[in-house]
Design an enzyme around this catalytic site. Structure first.
Site, mmCIF file in Angstrom:
data_model
loop_
_atom_site.group_PDB
_atom_site.id
_atom_site.type_symbol
_atom_site.label_atom_id
_atom_site.label_comp_id
_atom_site.label_asym_id
_atom_site.label_seq_id
_atom_site.Cartn_x
_atom_site.Cartn_y
_atom_site.Cartn_z
ATOM 1 N N GLU A 12 -60.507 37.979 -105.849
ATOM 2 C CA GLU A 12 -59.654 37.591 -107.071
ATOM 3 C C GLU A 12 -60.752 36.321 -107.703
ATOM 4 O O GLU A 12 -60.660 35.133 -107.193
ATOM 5 C CB GLU A 12 -58.358 36.835 -107.047
ATOM 6 C CG GLU A 12 -57.459 36.774 -108.097
ATOM 7 C CD GLU A 12 -57.830 35.754 -108.994
ATOM 8 O OE1 GLU A 12 -58.412 36.070 -110.001
ATOM 9 O OE2 GLU A 12 -57.346 34.541 -108.716
ATOM 10 N N CYS A 50 -57.047 30.267 -112.987
ATOM 11 C CA CYS A 50 -57.758 31.501 -113.259
ATOM 12 C C CYS A 50 -56.916 32.331 -114.326
ATOM 13 O O CYS A 50 -57.194 32.833 -115.228
ATOM 14 C CB CYS A 50 -57.721 32.518 -112.103
ATOM 15 S SG CYS A 50 -56.428 33.144 -111.111
#
Length: 494
Positions: A245, A279
């Site tokens: 990720e 993010c």
């Protein structure tokens, strides 16, 4: 973890040159000196984890579940302590740390604790044979964490990992490791020794040793694209599975028929929640040309009211960047944006408290007159900076979104449901949102595509990433098992 300012933990190196500082980003003051681990201490941790795995994988599912629920209860007892520690080392708002980060730890431990015996198995009846597909743990696993959500990432990796019978070694983000370390210490008051451990580190030494260790069978990393690629390269040498990720450059798209007030509210949260160190931050606003000026007028007025400051203080909206280096990176991008020809249309307020003069603060910033080719519109800034670009058509918006290296999220604001749904299918991202940007994803797949990485967190499919399938096959007794014809000739049944 020692309560003293100089922290030497179980797997710290003996070398004093491995010491590193942890700062309070609101004041710049050193709050702890942590002794990092090294390849030697990492190996010791792996050996302990491997020994623990041989027993943990045999623990009945119901008992595993009970222990995970107990872990959740123990973390809740320390919720206020953890929230304050998190704000002190990371800088985020105390209310956010308490409500979002720390709460998530207990939620995710209960979630995966309740799913242990619910991962669907498979049974295949082919007439002559029965085939059963089950899941097996990998063994010792590694979890490499970033600095922005220490509790969420600590729990998001450790909970599904141990639920499937693995053990895990956590490498906390070096910029803010204390909360992750404290959470693991709390978990270890419940779990058997070696099931969940941490090894602090600075730079690539500990992650490289963790990824390359032959007894570590799987690695999950949340971090930068550069760090993720390094993990993949090291893991590939041992054909080791990974979950990545690695960030995003997410767009929030507003069409003329959208509710502009709702869109502006969500764009404010999307860009500046957690000081933009997320993010999932919607750092790119794509505003239709027909409503661009009206939207910017409303949005800029709100940005100007944002107050940067100490996350422990009431009245603060945006905390400091996590480190001085991160502050300088964000300020560099602001300078780059101006050099590229973008306009600073609005900035929030910096703190004026003398205690915070050395803090790592950046004024929340809105850029307009942004071209899609500019670096500020293409690169992940990871700070309180948002760009606002114009577009004229659905096709142009899709092209802009899909031109990014990453593909994590996209939010679409429109009164036309067909258009919004059509765009959801066209954009290359892992998660889409229509007329909302509520990012609590527990129970649904969290993850993206392209350079954001692969694998999914916080859902039932996550358990598959932390395990591997195994087929068990046996004769059914209902029909002969097919065999190679020469066998029937050379070794016929008696």
């Amino acid at each position: 973890m020692s309560a003293s300012k100089h922290i030497i933990c179980e797997y710290s190196s003996e070398d004093p040159s491995k010491d590193f500082e942890v700062h309070n980003p609101a004041t710049g003051a050193v709050i702890a000196i942590v002794r990092a681990g090294d390849a030697t201490t990492l190996d010791k941790a792996v050996q302990v984890a491997h020994k623990a795995f041989l027993e943990w994988k045999k623990v009945p599912l119901t008992r595993r579940s009970q222990l995970m629920f107990k872990c959740a209860e123990e973390v809740e007892k320390h919720a206020e302590e953890l929230a304050e520690l998190l704000t002190t080392e990371n800088g985020k708002l105390l209310s956010d740390g308490r409500m979002v980060d720390v709460n998530f730890v207990s939620q995710v431990y209960r979630y995966f604790g309740s799913l242990i015996d619910k991962l669907p198995g498979e049974f295949h009846d082919s007439g002559s044979v029965y085939r059963y597909v089950t899941r097996e743990p990998h063994g010792v696993c590694g979890g490499i964490l970033p600095f922005n959500w220490p509790p969420i990432h600590t729990a998001g990796k450790s909970a599904p990992c141990i639920a499937m019978g693995n053990t895990i070694i956590i490498k906390p983000g070096e910029q803010a490791p204390l909360t992750s370390m404290r959470i693991v210490d709390i978990l270890n008051t419940v779990l058997p020794k070696g099931v969940v451990q941490y090894v602090p580190g600075v730079g690539p030494e500990v992650p490289q040793a963790l990824t390359a260790h032959p007894l570590v069978k799987m690695v999950s990393i949340t971090g930068s694209t550069t760090a993720g690629k390094a993990v993949v390269m090291a893991a590939s040498a041992l054909v080791k599975p990974t979950v990545l990720e690695l960030g995003g450059k997410n767009a929030l798209v507003v069409f003329p028929d959208a509710d502009l007030h709702r869109a502006a509210r969500d764009a404010l949260e999307g860009a500046f929640f957690n000081k933009g160190e997320a993010c999932t931050a919607t750092s790119r606003l794509l505003i239709h040309n027909d409503i661009y000026d009206a939207f910017i007028e409303k949005y800029a007025a709100a940005v100007c009211k944002l107050q940067a400051g100490n996350g422990l203080k009431k009245g603060t909206h945006v905390g400091p960047c996590v480190t001085q280096a991160q502050k300088e990176r964000v300020l560099d991008f602001i300078r780059i944006g101006e050099e590229e020809g973008a306009t600073i249309a609005a900035q929030g307020r910096l703190p004026d408290d003398a205690e915070e003069k050395d803090g790592f603060f950046v004024a929340p910033t809105l850029f307009t007159n942004v071209k899609h080719s500019m670096r500020i519109a293409q690169e992940e800034i990871f700070g309180p900076v948002v760009t606002a670009c114009k577009f004229d058509s659905e096709e142009e918006a899709v092209s802009i979104i899909n031109g990014a290296r990453w593909g994590l999220t996209c939010a679409i604001y429109s009164g036309n449901q067909e258009l919004a749904l059509r765009m959801c299918r066209q954009v290359d991202v892992g998660m889409t949102f229509i007329n909302n940007y509520f990012r609590n994803t527990l129970g649904i797949p969290f993850g993206g595509v392209k350079e954001t990485g692969y694998g999914r967190e916080h859902c039932i499919d996550t358990l598959k990433d932390w395990s591997t399938s195994k087929v068990i096959q046996m004769p059914s007794g209902l029909a002969p098992v097919p065999s190679w014809p020469p066998v029937n000739e050379l070794l016929p049944w008696q």
